[in-house]
Design a protein around this motif. Structure first.
Motif: not given
Length: 297
Positions: A33-60
């Motif tokens: 379902d590309l329509d659903l995934l297209g809406k979900a992906f940006p939020a998914h990316i921003k969540l990862l970037e928010t998490m990175l602030v707390s652990d900036p050297h997390n290789q995974q």
């Protein structure tokens, strides 16, 4: 001490959530379902970037971001770019929109490559300098180990994708040799990583270019055949790339049409490839409809 404990607690939480997200990416790639995934992906990316602030050297986490940006640009922008470039009678507005899409997708690929480099920097602080110099890049790449493979692959993948969108840019093409070396090393370390798609990247690298600038049809066919050995007909991207680059450059319209029709007619059986196969089928339709523009009778 309280601050140290709090920071450590946040990092433990981030790492636990990162493990869950890594496992959950399978659900993304088995969805069509590309329509659903297209809406979900940006939020998914921003969540990862928010998490990175707390652990900036997390290789995974850095690798996940490299993968997320690369996947988002490929799945949701490249087909729209193809459709714009292959439009029968594009208007000035159409051309401007396609150019904008290329710039956006290129920016995402650059971000993905940068996150992959940051992941490599966790173990190799000097990696940017070494990769940036022709005389040291290949030697550095050869020193990378199996634990570096995810960062190495996503660096090469994002770099390759950006170059493919900007083949008229001398600056972009200057990094092409790194694509070849990173993917060759990825295959040496573990050719099965991420479904063996290092072979697909190298197929595109060798098939899309003139021999004068690194193209090699014979090597392209080797990588195509290896992917067919690994996945048979279950990964439709393999045949889409074969038609899009190899058969098109040979101006084999009959073969091109036959292969793309096969991509569209064969049922998608492999759950893990549902997203890739949906993308391949969508883009196969675009190229079939544009065959009159692509081939000289």
């Amino acid at each position: 001490i309280v601050v140290i404990v709090a920071c450590a607690s946040r990092q433990m939480t981030v790492r636990a959530v990162t493990d869950i997200i890594t496992e959950g990416l399978v659900a993304y790639e088995s969805d069509e379902d590309l329509d659903l995934l297209g809406k979900a992906f940006p939020a998914h990316i921003k969540l990862l970037e928010t998490m990175l602030v707390s652990d900036p050297h997390n290789q995974q986490l850095l690798v996940l971001l490299a993968r997320a940006y690369g996947s988002y640009a490929f799945v949701f922008f490249e087909g729209r770019i193809d459709a714009g470039q292959l439009k029968t009678i594009p208007t000035a507005a159409d051309r401007a929109h396609t150019k904008e899409l290329i710039e956006i997708a290129s920016g995402y690929y650059r971000k993905g490559a940068d996150y992959a480099l940051r992941a490599l920097e966790v173990r190799y602080p000097d990696c940017r300098r070494q990769l940036g110099a022709t005389e040291t890049a290949e030697q550095f790449i050869q020193t990378l180990e199996i634990k570096d493979l995810p960062a190495l692959f996503w660096y090469g993948y994002n770099l390759s994708a950006e170059i493919n969108l900007n083949r008229e840019s001398i600056g972009a093409m200057a990094g092409a040799h790194r694509v070849e070396k990173t993917m060759q090393r990825a295959i040496e370390l573990d050719e099965s990583y991420y479904h063996g798609l290092a072979h697909l990247v190298l197929f595109g690298y060798y098939a899309a270019r003139s021999p004068l600038v690194g193209g090699n049809p014979a090597l392209a066919l080797e990588h195509y055949r290896r992917l067919k050995q690994l996945h048979g007909d279950t990964l439709k991207l393999t045949d889409f790339y074969y038609a899009r680059y190899y058969l098109y450059n040979r101006q084999d319209r009959e073969g091109f049409t036959e292969v793309l029709k096969r991509v569209l007619s064969q049922p998608s059986k492999e759950e893990k490839f549902r997203l890739f196969n949906t993308v391949a089928m969508d883009r196969a339709r675009i190229y079939l409809n544009a065959a009159d523009r692509l081939f000289i009778d």
